[in-house]
Design an enzyme around this catalytic site. Structure first.
Site, short mmCIF file in Angstrom:
data_model
loop_
_atom_site.label_atom_id
_atom_site.label_comp_id
_atom_site.label_asym_id
_atom_site.label_seq_id
_atom_site.Cartn_x
_atom_site.Cartn_y
_atom_site.Cartn_z
N GLU A 1 45.17 43.07 35.88
CA GLU A 1 44.97 41.81 35.69
C GLU A 1 43.56 41.42 34.91
OE1 GLU A 1 45.25 38.22 38.69
OE2 GLU A 1 47.00 39.30 39.34
N GLU B 1 45.38 41.84 45.20
CA GLU B 1 43.89 41.14 45.60
C GLU B 1 43.56 40.96 47.01
OE1 GLU B 1 43.26 37.73 42.93
OE2 GLU B 1 42.98 39.12 41.25
O1 LIG Z 1 47.68 35.40 40.79
C1 LIG Z 1 46.33 35.54 39.67
C2 LIG Z 1 45.31 36.02 40.68
O2 LIG Z 1 45.82 37.39 40.97
C3 LIG Z 1 44.04 36.09 40.25
O3 LIG Z 1 43.08 35.97 41.29
C4 LIG Z 1 41.85 35.67 40.80
C5 LIG Z 1 41.08 36.91 40.29
O4 LIG Z 1 39.63 36.68 40.20
C6 LIG Z 1 39.21 36.16 41.20
O5 LIG Z 1 37.61 36.03 40.71
C7 LIG Z 1 37.10 36.85 39.90
C8 LIG Z 1 36.62 38.07 40.68
O6 LIG Z 1 35.83 38.92 39.92
C9 LIG Z 1 34.72 38.28 39.10
O7 LIG Z 1 34.08 39.24 38.24
C10 LIG Z 1 35.27 36.99 37.97
O8 LIG Z 1 34.39 36.69 37.26
C11 LIG Z 1 36.27 36.13 39.12
O9 LIG Z 1 36.69 35.36 37.93
C12 LIG Z 1 39.61 34.88 41.82
O10 LIG Z 1 38.70 34.42 42.70
C13 LIG Z 1 41.20 35.34 42.01
O11 LIG Z 1 41.50 34.18 42.58
O12 LIG Z 1 43.66 34.87 39.42
C14 LIG Z 1 44.74 34.24 38.63
C15 LIG Z 1 46.17 34.06 39.80
O13 LIG Z 1 46.84 33.34 38.68
#
Ligand SMILES: O[C@@H]1[C@@H](O)[C@H](O[C@@H]2CO[C@@H](O[C@@H]3CO[C@@H](O)[C@H](O)[C@H]3O)[C@H](O)[C@H]2O)OC[C@H]1O
Length: 477
Positions: A292, A188
């Site tokens: 993920e 990410e």
């Molecule tokens: O380690 C993991 C990590 O990899 C993961 O990161 C999150 C992923 O989602 C992010 O937000 C999303 C971005 O796309 C949008 O469409 C979604 O609605 C959002 O949820 C978020 O900022 C990251 O931190 O998350 C879980 C960790 O355990």
């Protein structure tokens, strides 16, 4: 056995036969995370705090035992029994390199990673190696283990040089292991200027290929693996490479705009958000891996009588996402295999020594909403609203949407900085104090709480996954 390879849109074996990788991420293990393992803030903070309280030696003993119990033969056997075939293994660069001794490999870093890769292989499970943290932080969130919301990795060439160096070491170590499906060099990324990510991928690709011409690479899109819009024609330079999206749906989280009933318009929204992420790959006929995805779940202690109905709704999101993925014969890795009870396929039982020791502390963490993932900020929202209002009043609207907007809204930014970084930091010592005076035997018993034998199964989730495994097997999907 021969290496898996990327061929066009597919992952294939040595005979060119398609292999669809379906599995989960082992988050919270070699990269610990606050909501997964129950501490506040970041891993580097709690490691330092525990060493302050029990001493360096005992602290290292505890974490080593934790790593050992977290994934054993029993986990691999169970995982395989669900009809899954691949585990994504996130790890923290600090296992291999000390910030105070850069570019000197710590061979002990391989101890548990090798062990788990071999255990998985023994059960016929592929693994994908995922560098989940990079020096300086490659993204703005807690799981980059940098303690800040500024992803400094993109601003310091030396941080990037170190990761290139580390992948050379890893590639040399793992080049002959055919049970490794491939390398996922950076979880990410959030590069505000977009271009630095591509330049970094060019470098890390060349560095890995110098030592390892065989393993596939799985490259995340920018902005939390959602955006390939600036990749241009980069794919022409990268062979044997798949592209990773992270397909979290808002319907799987407490912040969902409405209850998920699987209506036509909701399903359209699920599909649209997924298709948008893979657009660049589809235009070029490239292979996509969903590294993920997956909802979080309600807990009796917080959501009370609503728990079951909320979770039924989340399983529905899960099923509808899987239907989309099956249609596309997509390889995926659901987040997450094991945790303390929010998202995992198995979770540490509440009557274990770890969960008993931290019962009140975990309730406090929840009330203060200091973990960002799926946070419920109801109890503390009034505290932060004045800050939000102040920024809204005083900052020009066009200056309010700072990167990673639009993924981060203004409220997300305030939540990250004020609750998840600032308030969390104040609770780090309190977490560590729970261990004061503990003997090695006691630390071992606490760490054992994470062993498969002490975990409960999230049956609803596992049933959706096994039903799907049976379906894809029957229908050759
Ligand atoms: O380690 C993991 C990590 O990899 C993961 O990161 C999150 C992923 O989602 C992010 O937000 C999303 C971005 O796309 C949008 O469409 C979604 O609605 C959002 O949820 C978020 O900022 C990251 O931190 O998350 C879980 C960790 O355990």
């Amino acid at each position: 056995m021969a290496y898996l390879k990327v061929s066009g849109t597919k992952v294939v074996d040595k005979d060119g036969k398609e292999v669809i990788l379906r599995g989960a991420g082992l988050g919270g293990w070699m990269n610990m995370e606050n909501f997964i393992t129950g501490y506040p803030g970041c891993e580097f903070q709690i490691r330092a705090a525990l060493a302050d309280v029990v001493g360096q030696e005992k602290s290292e003993f505890f974490f080593d035992k934790f790593l050992e119990y977290f994934f054993t033969d029993a986990d691999a056997a169970f995982f395989k029994s669900l009809g899954l075939n691949c585990i994504r293994l996130p790890f923290n660069y600090r296992h291999f390199e000390d910030d105070m001794n850069p570019r000197v490999l710590k061979p002990e870093g391989f101890k548990h990673l090798d062990r788990v890769i071999d255990l998985c292989a023994k059960h016929g499970i592929y693994t994908i190696l995922d560098l989940h943290t990079a020096p300086g932080g490659q993204n703005t969130d807690w799981h980059a283990d940098a303690g800040t919301h500024i992803a400094k990795f993109w601003e310091h060439k030396d941080f990037q040089d170190r990761v290139v160096w580390l992948w050379e070491e890893l590639a040399q170590h793992y080049r002959d292991n055919t049970w490794i499906a491939g390398y996922n060099p950076l979880n990410e990324p959030t590069d505000p200027y977009q271009t630095r990510l591509i330049a970094f991928y060019d470098r890390v690709y060349a560095a890995i290929r110098k030592h390892d011409p065989h393993h596939a690479l799985f490259l995340d899109g920018n902005t939390f693996a959602s955006d390939f819009s600036h990749f241009g024609d980069a794919e022409t330079r990268w062979q044997n490479t798949a592209y990773a999206i992270h397909d979290y749906s808002v319907f799987g989280f407490p912040a969902a705009p409405e209850p998920y009933v699987g209506s036509e318009s909701q399903q359209r929204r699920l599909r649209r958000s997924y298709e948008k992420k893979r657009e660049w790959m589809d235009q070029r006929g490239l292979c996509v891996w969903n590294g993920e995805w997956g909802p979080v779940y309600a807990r009796k202690e917080y959501e009370g009588d609503l728990t079951e109905s909320i979770n039924e709704e989340r399983y529905r999101v899960l099923r509808d996402q899987l239907a989309i993925y099956n249609k596309d014969r997509l390889s995926w890795s659901i987040w997450l295999y094991k945790d303390i009870g929010f998202q995992g396929m198995v979770h540490v039982s509440r009557d274990t020594p770890y969960m008993t020791l931290f019962k009140d502390f975990l309730a406090k963490k929840h009330r203060l909403a200091i973990d960002a993932w799926g946070a419920d900020d109801t109890a503390v929202r009034p505290v932060y609203t004045p800050l939000l209002d102040l920024i809204k009043q005083e900052v020009k609207p066009e200056h309010q949407a700072l990167y990673p907007a639009p993924v981060w809204k203004l409220t997300d930014r305030i939540g990250r900085l004020a609750r998840n970084i600032l308030v969390s930091e104040f609770l780090v010592k309190e977490w560590a104090e729970h261990f004061r005076g503990k003997s090695e035997d006691e630390l071992d018993t606490i760490a054992q709480s994470f062993a498969f034998e002490h975990c409960l199964h999230r049956d609803g989730l596992n049933k959706v996954l096994t039903d799907n495994a049976n379906l894809v097997a029957q229908e050759n999907l």
